[in-house]
Scaffold this motif. Structure first.
Motif, short mmCIF file in Angstrom:
data_model
loop_
_atom_site.label_atom_id
_atom_site.label_comp_id
_atom_site.label_asym_id
_atom_site.label_seq_id
_atom_site.Cartn_x
_atom_site.Cartn_y
_atom_site.Cartn_z
N LEU A 90 0.38 -1.37 0.56
CA LEU A 90 -0.24 0.33 0.12
C LEU A 90 0.48 1.42 0.13
O LEU A 90 0.40 2.32 -0.80
N LYS A 91 1.87 1.10 0.76
CA LYS A 91 2.64 1.88 0.30
C LYS A 91 3.65 2.60 -0.16
O LYS A 91 4.94 3.54 -0.72
N GLY A 92 3.68 1.56 -1.80
CA GLY A 92 4.21 1.29 -2.63
C GLY A 92 5.84 1.06 -2.79
O GLY A 92 6.48 0.97 -3.79
N HIS A 93 5.84 0.14 -1.88
CA HIS A 93 7.63 0.31 -1.57
C HIS A 93 8.01 -1.59 -2.11
O HIS A 93 8.85 -2.04 -2.48
N ILE A 94 6.70 -2.49 -2.56
CA ILE A 94 7.20 -3.89 -3.33
C ILE A 94 5.58 -4.11 -4.34
O ILE A 94 4.83 -3.12 -4.31
N SER A 95 5.77 -4.61 -5.50
CA SER A 95 5.34 -5.51 -5.74
C SER A 95 3.66 -6.36 -5.69
O SER A 95 4.34 -6.87 -4.26
N PHE A 96 2.44 -6.33 -6.42
CA PHE A 96 1.88 -6.67 -5.28
C PHE A 96 2.06 -8.41 -5.29
O PHE A 96 1.68 -9.10 -4.48
N LEU A 97 2.71 -9.07 -6.37
CA LEU A 97 2.83 -10.10 -6.19
C LEU A 97 4.50 -10.38 -5.22
O LEU A 97 4.35 -11.51 -4.63
N ALA A 98 4.43 -10.02 -5.00
CA ALA A 98 5.68 -9.75 -3.53
C ALA A 98 5.34 -10.06 -2.60
O ALA A 98 5.70 -10.47 -1.01
N ILE A 99 4.21 -9.29 -2.28
CA ILE A 99 2.92 -10.10 -1.12
C ILE A 99 3.46 -11.85 -0.62
O ILE A 99 3.73 -11.93 0.19
N GLU A 100 2.95 -11.86 -2.19
CA GLU A 100 3.12 -13.41 -1.56
C GLU A 100 4.68 -14.27 -1.58
O GLU A 100 4.65 -14.95 -0.44
N THR A 101 5.87 -13.37 -2.13
CA THR A 101 6.58 -13.86 -1.52
C THR A 101 7.14 -13.62 -0.18
O THR A 101 7.65 -14.35 0.16
N TYR A 102 7.07 -12.15 0.51
CA TYR A 102 7.14 -12.34 1.59
C TYR A 102 5.86 -12.89 2.66
O TYR A 102 7.16 -13.97 4.14
N ILE A 103 5.14 -13.87 2.30
CA ILE A 103 4.92 -14.27 2.97
C ILE A 103 4.79 -15.55 3.48
O ILE A 103 5.61 -16.76 3.96
N GLU A 104 5.45 -16.38 2.12
CA GLU A 104 6.42 -17.29 1.78
C GLU A 104 7.52 -17.68 2.76
O GLU A 104 7.30 -18.81 3.83
#
Length: 382
Positions: A335-349
């Motif tokens: 939401l702050k523009g620091h990562i891409s949408f698909l990176a959400i999954e990567t960080y969780i994994e």
């Protein structure tokens, strides 16, 4: 008249809760509210509903409330304030509408005080479901679901025996990118993700809907609310959001709860339970106007967060705490523009892979797992 405590008063669920109170002043009285940083809206709410206890995020905003509001109101701030607003002595029902794991400790304290809980904050059950449900049983407190899906299940279970249930089926709209191939998600923007096709919700939950993590969290929440094993909880994509969820029984009968997409309906039902009240602002469902309803099995490779949630739920213990904390932090970074949408999954994994699960954790262990996971996710930015 039910006396209502409300935490998260300026968010989407909170403002709609106040709409219900406004529509039925003879049924509900607001005795406390907690808001975040939207002090202007909080002041409007205080002037209209005149709660006895008010809490805001910081000291400066609390001073504004004290200066502008009735001096007989008790005003608090920070964590102490949130707890004070959640557990006023006179409350019959706490509506937990805060976003994220922030709602956990106020919920536990309200349960210990014997206050029923209208639970819109799914992260509370995801983070510490065994603590919340165990304490509710001990104190004879009702956990009344506010999410439309869980409210639907709650209504479909009424008058039936839980041991006769064969499956719970949660419906999912598919979110902002439901018609996108996975390859098309690489360059989507925050503005794209916040355009939900069916529901008006806050930013965090709208992003969760787009990743399908919201549905994964709801699967975990359903497990704790209704005591159903994960293998008997399924998700179906249903773009129209008319059927809010279904319950299949052992004789293969399936009960469904239907209605137009309006969160005031499940909010009000949790508040008025076991009674029902009229809602004049909600459109009547005429199926002949809808015409066709669509259903589709979700692709776990396309919606990877849904799979992460099932895996974390089956593992149990602190793994669901880590799932929730990693998701909250990753969504915040997006939401702050620091990562891409698909990176959400990567960080969780990554967060799930590094964690060594602790089974049957106490509150201190849960809070430490939450803190450690958040630090790990933030550190990934370098």
């Amino acid at each position: 008249m039910k006396k209502i405590a409300l935490i998260g008063s300026t968010g989407s669920i909170g403002t709609q809760t106040l709409e219900v109170i406004r529509a039925h002043p003879e049924k509900f009285q607001l005795v406390s509210l907690a808001a975040g940083r939207n002090v202007e809206l909080a002041l409007e709410q205080v002037h209209e509903f005149k709660p006895q206890t008010v809490a805001v995020a910081n000291k400066e905003d609390a001073e504004i409330i004290k200066r502008e509001a009735d001096n007989r109101i008790n005003v608090y701030y920070g964590k102490e304030g949130l707890l004070a607003a959640a557990v006023p002595e006179e409350a019959d029902l706490l509506i937990n509408a805060v976003v994220g794991s922030l709602g956990l400790e106020p919920t536990l304290q309200a349960i210990e005080a014997g206050i029923d809980i209208g639970i819109a904050n799914k992260e509370t059950l995801v983070t510490a479901g065994h603590l919340v449900t165990g304490l509710a049983r001990k104190h004879g407190v009702q956990l009344l679901p506010v999410d439309s899906e869980h409210s639907a299940i709650f209504q479909c279970l009424a008058g039936n025996r839980l041991e006769e249930v064969e499956r719970l089926i949660l419906t999912a709209s598919g979110g902002s990118f439901r018609n996108y191939e996975r390859s098309a998600l690489k360059n989507v923007t925050v503005e794209d993700a916040l355009c939900h096709p069916n529901w008006k919700m806050g930013a965090k939950i709208t992003i969760d809907s787009a990743t399908m993590m919201n549905k994964g969290l709801e699967v975990i929440e359903a497990h704790w609310l209704f005591g159903i094993p994960y293998e008997d909880i399924e998700v179906v994509l249903h773009k129209e959001s008319i059927i809010h969820s279904l319950v299949e029984y052992c004789d293969k009968s399936v009960l469904a709860q239907l209605g137009t997409p309006d969160m005031k309906v499940p909010i009000q039902y949790a508040m008025s339970y076991p009674d029902r009240l009229e809602i004049e602002s909600t459109n009547r469902l005429n199926l002949w106007e809808i015409g066709t309803l669509h259903f589709e099995k979700p692709d776990r490779d396309r919606f990877r967060c849904l799979g992460y949630a099932y895996e974390a739920g089956r593992t149990g213990g602190t793994m669901t705490t880590v799932l929730n904390a990693a998701n909250e932090e990753a969504v915040g970074l997006f939401l702050k523009g620091h990562i891409s949408f698909l990176a959400i999954e990567t960080y969780i994994e990554k967060a799930l892979a590094r964690h060594r699960v602790i089974h049957d954790p106490d509150l201190a262990t849960i809070l430490e797992a939450d803190r450690d996971t958040r630090e790990f996710v933030r550190a990934q930015l370098g």
